[in-house]
Write a protein that holds these residues in place. Structure first.
Motif, short mmCIF file in Angstrom:
data_model
loop_
_atom_site.label_atom_id
_atom_site.label_comp_id
_atom_site.label_asym_id
_atom_site.label_seq_id
_atom_site.Cartn_x
_atom_site.Cartn_y
_atom_site.Cartn_z
N UNK A 9 0.84 -1.19 0.00
CA UNK A 9 0.00 0.00 0.00
C UNK A 9 0.88 1.25 0.00
N UNK A 10 0.72 2.10 -1.01
CA UNK A 10 1.55 3.30 -1.14
C UNK A 10 1.30 4.28 0.01
N UNK A 11 0.12 4.21 0.59
CA UNK A 11 -0.23 5.13 1.67
C UNK A 11 -0.02 4.51 3.06
N UNK A 12 0.70 3.40 3.11
CA UNK A 12 0.91 2.71 4.37
C UNK A 12 1.54 3.61 5.44
N UNK A 13 2.59 4.38 5.12
CA UNK A 13 3.18 5.26 6.16
C UNK A 13 2.18 6.28 6.69
#
Length: 264
Positions: free
Chosen positions: A182-186
């Motif tokens: 997931x690119x938005x994990x952080x």
């Protein structure tokens, strides 16, 4: 005589039906025999402590945090992983302990079997159908295995150079190291940490006391735009190309549009 035996049998049935449910009446042509029947206790789910809300809150996520914060803090002092990161990952990966994988297998971090896993496992649909995930007897074991998973893989080594209070650096570092697709994990981890003030657990000392706040260490990220170079980014954030490469584990100066870079 036969009438008397029948009468006594009927009386015995009536009397015993009014007593404890633990006895079973077994009659024969000439006598009544009472046989003992053992009651079996219902099985208790291993995650019952999570399914039942803690009395101080009705929010499932808050209840989850209250339950597992002491374990996350303990693992932080043992292994150096921020308690805030561990808790945020647990909340996100397990749906605050309510996901099927957490309930069935006590797997709170979505860790798959991977090569060399010799423990119990369970199949679960994730990126692909019927993937192999680790199964634990207790949630606490899942927390310890999560720590060992990060400790024993080289791609996470740079994370342990960060301070355990640098939860933003850890959040972006986990994504760069490939923990999640997931690119938005952080951003999701950071949002959970801020919403529930999880970084307060990063300041808890081994004796349980709360450490004094230290000056904040600003950590920010930069999304690579068209025309960006490591040199231009370094100048923008008053840092060096070498530092950016080191923090982001880059082996060359090649960067791509849309890439998130940690800059300090």
């Amino acid at each position: 005589m036969r009438v008397r035996v029948v009468f006594l049998a009927v009386c015995a049935v009536v009397l015993t039906s009014c007593g404890s449910g633990k006895n079973v009446v077994k009659s024969t042509p000439n006598k009544v025999v009472l046989e003992s029947r053992e009651e079996k206790l219902p099985e208790v789910p291993q995650l019952e402590q999570i399914q039942k809300p803690i009395l101080t809150t009705t929010n499932h996520t808050e209840a989850y945090i209250q339950k597992f914060a002491p374990i996350a803090v303990k693992k932080m002092h043992e292994h150096g992983i921020p308690a805030s990161i561990t808790l945020a990952q647990g909340v996100l990966e397990s749906g605050s302990g309510r996901s099927a994988l957490a309930r069935r297998s006590n797997n709170h971090f979505g860790i798959k079997c991977h090569r060399g896993w010799q423990g119990h496992s369970v199949t679960h649909d994730d990126d692909e159908k019927g993937e192999c995930f680790r199964k634990y007897n207790y949630p606490e074991t899942s927390y310890e295995d999560h720590s060992q998973f990060l400790l024993t893989r080289k791609r996470y080594a740079n994370l342990f150079r960060l301070r355990h209070t640098d939860y933003k650096g850890w959040a972006y570092g986990l994504k760069r190291a490939g923990y999640a697709t997931d690119r938005k994990y952080p951003q999701k981890l950071i949002t959970i940490i801020k919403k529930y003030n999880l970084n307060k657990y990063d300041r808890i000392q081994p004796d349980g006391s709360l450490a004094a706040k230290t000056p904040s260490y600003k950590v920010s990220s930069h999304k690579v735009q068209k025309g960006d170079t490591l040199y231009s980014i370094a100048r923008k954030y008053n840092t060096s190309v070498k530092k950016i490469k080191e923090v982001n584990n880059l082996e060359s100066n090649n960067i791509s549009i849309g890439q998130d870079l940690l800059v300090k």
